[in-house]
Motif scaffolding. Sequence first.
Motif, mmCIF file in Angstrom:
data_model
loop_
_atom_site.group_PDB
_atom_site.id
_atom_site.type_symbol
_atom_site.label_atom_id
_atom_site.label_comp_id
_atom_site.label_asym_id
_atom_site.label_seq_id
_atom_site.Cartn_x
_atom_site.Cartn_y
_atom_site.Cartn_z
ATOM 1 N N ALA A 373 39.741 35.854 10.231
ATOM 2 C CA ALA A 373 39.209 35.310 9.043
ATOM 3 C C ALA A 373 38.084 36.175 8.564
ATOM 4 O O ALA A 373 37.548 36.594 7.597
ATOM 5 N N LEU A 374 37.257 36.456 9.803
ATOM 6 C CA LEU A 374 36.097 37.339 9.488
ATOM 7 C C LEU A 374 36.187 38.775 9.284
ATOM 8 O O LEU A 374 35.403 39.359 8.488
ATOM 9 N N ARG A 375 37.319 39.278 9.934
ATOM 10 C CA ARG A 375 37.601 40.626 9.501
ATOM 11 C C ARG A 375 38.159 40.759 8.034
ATOM 12 O O ARG A 375 37.906 41.742 7.077
ATOM 13 N N ASP A 376 38.695 39.755 7.482
ATOM 14 C CA ASP A 376 39.256 39.618 6.078
ATOM 15 C C ASP A 376 37.913 39.524 5.026
ATOM 16 O O ASP A 376 38.053 40.180 3.898
ATOM 17 N N ILE A 377 36.939 38.926 5.461
ATOM 18 C CA ILE A 377 35.615 38.750 4.741
ATOM 19 C C ILE A 377 35.020 40.238 4.878
ATOM 20 O O ILE A 377 34.598 40.771 3.615
ATOM 21 N N ARG A 378 35.263 40.760 5.785
ATOM 22 C CA ARG A 378 34.508 42.151 5.804
ATOM 23 C C ARG A 378 35.213 43.309 5.096
ATOM 24 O O ARG A 378 34.871 44.188 4.261
ATOM 25 N N ASP A 416 27.384 40.514 5.328
ATOM 26 C CA ASP A 416 26.966 41.008 6.510
ATOM 27 C C ASP A 416 26.059 40.061 7.216
ATOM 28 O O ASP A 416 26.552 39.811 8.513
ATOM 29 N N LYS A 417 25.105 39.474 6.592
ATOM 30 C CA LYS A 417 24.320 38.476 7.194
ATOM 31 C C LYS A 417 25.079 37.336 7.754
ATOM 32 O O LYS A 417 24.942 36.765 8.953
ATOM 33 N N ALA A 418 25.975 36.611 6.866
ATOM 34 C CA ALA A 418 26.787 35.650 7.294
ATOM 35 C C ALA A 418 27.681 35.836 8.196
ATOM 36 O O ALA A 418 28.040 35.130 9.139
ATOM 37 N N LEU A 419 28.267 36.930 8.186
ATOM 38 C CA LEU A 419 29.216 37.376 9.282
ATOM 39 C C LEU A 419 28.448 37.405 10.461
ATOM 40 O O LEU A 419 29.146 37.210 11.629
ATOM 41 N N GLY A 420 27.327 38.243 10.672
ATOM 42 C CA GLY A 420 26.606 38.061 12.148
ATOM 43 C C GLY A 420 26.482 36.652 12.580
ATOM 44 O O GLY A 420 26.561 36.441 13.668
ATOM 45 N N VAL A 421 26.135 35.821 11.693
ATOM 46 C CA VAL A 421 25.814 34.174 12.290
ATOM 47 C C VAL A 421 27.106 33.899 12.742
ATOM 48 O O VAL A 421 27.407 33.158 13.748
#
Length: 977
Positions: A373-378, A416-421
């Motif tokens: 899911a995070l990869r898809d956001i990226r 990017d910030k949200a992904l890091g969290v």
Amino acid sequence: MPTFEKRHSHAIPSLRSTIEVYVEPLSGAQHIHVANEHSELAFLVAFPTVPDTSDGRAHILEHLSLAGSKRYPVRDPFFAMMRRSTAPFMNAMTYADRTVYPYASTDRNDFFNLLDVYLDATFFPRLDYLNFLQEGWRHTLADGQLGYQGVVFNEMKGAFSDPMRAMYGGITAALLRGTTYEFVSGGDPLAIPDLTHRMLKDFHATHYHPSQAVFMTAGPIAATEIQERIAQRVLAEIPGVLPRLQPELADVATPRTAVIRVPAQAGRDDDFGFQLAWVTGESADAAVHYETRLLQAGLLGDASAPLARAMETAGFGRPSRLNGMDPGARQMLFHLGMAGLREEQADSARQLLWQALERTAEEGVPHAMLRAALRDIRFGQRDTSSGGMPNVLQRMLQAVPVVMRGGDVHGAFDSDKALGVLEERIADPAYFRNLVRAMLDNPARLEAAIVPDPGYFDARAALEKERLAGRQAALTEAERARIVADSAALDEQQRRRGDTSVLPRIHPSEVSRVTRTLPVVPAAPGGAFLFPVASNGISQARVQYDISALPPADWPWLQLYCELRQGLGVDGRDYQAASAWRKERVPVFAIGLQPSLGAGKPLALELQFLASGLEEDHAGIAEVLTAYVGSPRFDEYERIGFLAARLARSRLTNLAQAGNRYAALAAEAPLSALRRFEDAVGGATALPFTACIDRLAGTGEGRAVLAARLAQVHAALLGCPVSVLCAGSSGELAALAGAIVLPAPAAAAARSPAAPDDAAPLPDTSLAAPLARPLATPLANAALHAPGQVNHCSAAWAVPGPTHPDAAALSVAAQLMTNQLLHTAIREQGGAYGGHASNSPHAGIFSLASYRDPRLAATYADFAAAIEAMATRDFDTEQLEEAIIGVIKGLDRPLSPFDAVGVAWTEHRRGMDAATRQRFRERVLDCTLAEVRAAVDTWLRTAPASRAAFAGNLAQDLDGLVPVDLAQLAGAVGVAA
């Protein structure tokens, strides 16, 4: 002169852009600028529109704002600019709590021309009374009978035919009661006549003030240049500050229930549904947004996800069309629901959903699912694909509600910030379980029973008739005279030619005579075509089978194959394991048919397997394509039955929503091989096939038949010529192509793990036999019917392809007819939402069409009059040049890198090289009125039209069209050729 102050900026390397935030301190107007070096210049202005009624005031105001303004006092500057501008995108949209006016252009002069028009339209509209009658609503008196008319009024009658709209509107009205979301922002046709012209003007004064406005721009231009124009044109003219409007927050302290009635066809007892909806927080809160997105991925993201799995394996019903996150309102909603239920199954559906959530709160989901899911956001952060709207404008529209609701501007563009969290949080196995548990414990939820109502339209029609009768009985002579006078005044205004000289325009001499450059289709040693493009770190690969030689009887089966394959198992994995594995490997995967028709060539048809991902996903792209091409499974009979039934029921229960497409294809299919294919796989002609698929899916024997036929289709596919196409910015495209392992045709057919008799002829059962037979009922000259409140009319003629000298003149003729004849007759006078002409050289079709039209016979009379007028109307040079610009901007629509590769490949298949495209462009730019008239006389006036319409009711004058009930047509499975 007012000036904007820069508050902060934020660079986003993955978008190659910098977000700059400005505020004008006197008014509070906000300006967000996306500074980049891209070719497109984009603009939008957005206003909070928070009505407390369903009379459609926000929607009608959107229409009227574009119908003449202080500096441009012409009747319809928006539509005039659509033909005077090279902008590939111009529009205006009314949402539940905001109205947005966006456009994009690649020409600097054109950008500033449109900026002036948009600023004047929104802040200084004339809001003319006669335009209110035309665009909003008015009374009519026909043969002494009182009636309603109006563009928005008829548009919303068409919108109300959609069961999904009724269900969604019912959910938001019940859950967000006491807020603007309780009302129909577009307007309920039963409430629209409550709106007065004075109410509309007052709404504009309070909502379209600079202190309410959010401006957004993008492109290689200084923000100060745009701000100077905004300050000069708007801020210097409108002083003062109004309190910033915000939608109310719903206070949902305890769970709510609702019964929601939706339009439905008669004769079925399994069209009931059940929906759950939660308020998860404020949608502008980045934490709420991304956590809800993670919930969606973990609960519903693929067939192995717990809620998707529960609904798909329940043994009853199917997932509804409303599942997952919903950021449309100020408060984020999350939906879960099932459709296709019998009335007594609603409680079972509720228990199923709740128990699946309870299990997930205890067990969680695999960590790999959350990583994907995070990869898809990226991936989404880097994806530059555009579709029908420029990519940067899509991003701006997504950011608008965040800005208006006080959220983080930079976070609206940069994940990017949200992904890091989130990367840190998902490392804790309890994190996702706690998200689910919090949702279960959340009392801010709704449980809704969805009830099908075959009498939905009859009840609304009866209410409208009752109100009109009451109003007519109370009419005074003065009111009757006012209606007659208003109608006469409006008719005179519509017939009067407007003076558009005050509006700026782009002339044909100002556009390039050189056709766009497309990627060169390279040589393909070993069958692999490699396209190096600036793809922003994304790669795409396609495996393409040329299936042109397969017979037309296979077309519906090929379409079914494409739509079902993603949901089946591969390479020894069952469908759930395959879905989870594929989702881990790549963010994008699709299977589809791609038809094309070249001049003097037979129909070419490709079946494509496509995978796309980040450059570091190359191994996953190759593995997924290798598995789905070479190692399918067709032995999961229950799964095949479920997928086929879900697909069939979706189509068979949405006949009115597809009416426009059905009518167009029915009219055009007899004249064009391309349209004949499209009709066979997605038009009304395909409905008997769809209904039979539904029946086969309901029995064990039928599911075995489906499995056998899918396996046969796959074996036939692998016997066709194949090529591989890879595109991206990586230097590893050759390695990517080489890693995709394709089976030899004979070997693949031999090891296909389908039913044991997959190579045998299709069993000749009473259910299966009709499937090989084409529909014999001729649908041209048909009035296709399903219950509804509007019509869609189509007429078509066979015309030559793009290499013929008349093709350019016919394209210009279509623009001229739309601009100067059909818009006035069909939309302004007739009240339809749209009326246009179109020339499609690659399909060999010239067509006339209306959309959401209250008329039918009168519209066909207008079509015939338009054709005749082309021979007699004295069009001037400016009108001809506007039509030429309309064709050119269609040719010059900006393309993302992958879109450009797709267009290049299709043109290659058609035999359209750069020299051929150049000749067509030059013919368009040099087109004369004499050439237009000669082409119309040759191809349109001397040949009868092929006609078909969707008719919302059969009591009206059908103008000689033969009634065809779409629901009955779907049951005509046994008709033989």
